[in-house]
Motif scaffolding. Sequence first.
Motif, PDB file in Angstrom:
ATOM      1  N   UNK A  59      -9.306   6.687  14.698  1.00  0.00           N
ATOM      2  CA  UNK A  59      -8.417   5.600  15.107  1.00  0.00           C
ATOM      3  C   UNK A  59      -7.130   5.606  14.295  1.00  0.00           C
ATOM      4  N   UNK A  60      -7.252   5.868  13.003  1.00  0.00           N
ATOM      5  CA  UNK A  60      -6.060   5.922  12.146  1.00  0.00           C
ATOM      6  C   UNK A  60      -5.130   7.043  12.591  1.00  0.00           C
ATOM      7  N   UNK A  61      -5.708   8.212  12.829  1.00  0.00           N
ATOM      8  CA  UNK A  61      -4.906   9.333  13.286  1.00  0.00           C
ATOM      9  C   UNK A  61      -4.286   9.080  14.645  1.00  0.00           C
ATOM     10  N   UNK A  62      -5.024   8.393  15.514  1.00  0.00           N
ATOM     11  CA  UNK A  62      -4.498   8.071  16.846  1.00  0.00           C
ATOM     12  C   UNK A  62      -3.320   7.125  16.746  1.00  0.00           C
ATOM     13  N   UNK A  98      -1.242  -1.011  14.680  1.00  0.00           N
ATOM     14  CA  UNK A  98      -0.129  -0.130  14.339  1.00  0.00           C
ATOM     15  C   UNK A  98       0.603  -0.611  13.090  1.00  0.00           C
ATOM     16  N   UNK A  99       0.773  -1.930  12.965  1.00  0.00           N
ATOM     17  CA  UNK A  99       1.453  -2.468  11.778  1.00  0.00           C
ATOM     18  C   UNK A  99       0.651  -2.184  10.523  1.00  0.00           C
ATOM     19  N   UNK A 100      -0.662  -2.418  10.584  1.00  0.00           N
ATOM     20  CA  UNK A 100      -1.517  -2.164   9.426  1.00  0.00           C
ATOM     21  C   UNK A 100      -1.421  -0.707   8.981  1.00  0.00           C
ATOM     22  N   UNK A 101      -1.535   0.221   9.917  1.00  0.00           N
ATOM     23  CA  UNK A 101      -1.513   1.640   9.567  1.00  0.00           C
ATOM     24  C   UNK A 101      -0.159   2.028   8.994  1.00  0.00           C
ATOM     25  N   UNK A 102       0.919   1.586   9.634  1.00  0.00           N
ATOM     26  CA  UNK A 102       2.267   1.925   9.170  1.00  0.00           C
ATOM     27  C   UNK A 102       2.523   1.390   7.769  1.00  0.00           C
TER      28      UNK A 102
END
Length: 218
Positions: free
Chosen positions: A181-184, A118-122
């Motif tokens: 996974x990114x969208x999730x 979650x941190x990486x995506x954010x």
Amino acid sequence: MMGQHDNTEAEGTGTPRRRTQDERSAATIEKLCNATISLIAEVGYANLTTTMIARRAEISRGAILHHFDTRADLVKRATGGMWASVVEAAAAIRADHRAGGLTAEEFIERSWTGLMTDTYVSVTIDMMTASRGDADLRQHVEGWMRRMFSSYRRTAREVFGDSGLTPEEAETLMLVVTSSLRGLRVGQMIEPDPARARAALALLAEVIRTRVSTGFSP
């Protein structure tokens, strides 16, 4: 307190030894980078200040200036380290595949927790937005995006390629997995629902099993 932080245990002796300057500098930089990443995830790059970083890291602003000339230099070091960990996670997946294989569920779980945290995506989304008006930052972000996507494709060719998929088919399957996974992750930020997320991960594993007949552990 300072003495406590400046001593480590000498290997094999149990006797505290004073850390070298290089070790103290590395520890300080690690604290600053960790604080920077957590704050970008919380408040965004646009609102990030060195005062906030110093407070979170429990380090003086002077220490920041000692190691980094500008806020941007610190941000590039911190985000580069975060993205490098994603590349390393992809390499670890490949290594485990070579060592004995992964189940489809294990592959998805490793991708979820190593490639798409979650941190990486954010932070990645925020940095891509922030870099649009900053040529130097854009070069940094785009360079790391290329490295990460290259590591995804390499992982796909190695892991899925053993099943008989062509390189193009393997890369397309990986694109479906990483994009899902990114969208999730984004969806979970907006409307957290761990049970539904788990169901989605199980469905992705089923997609892999359906598309890849061999090459995965049962």
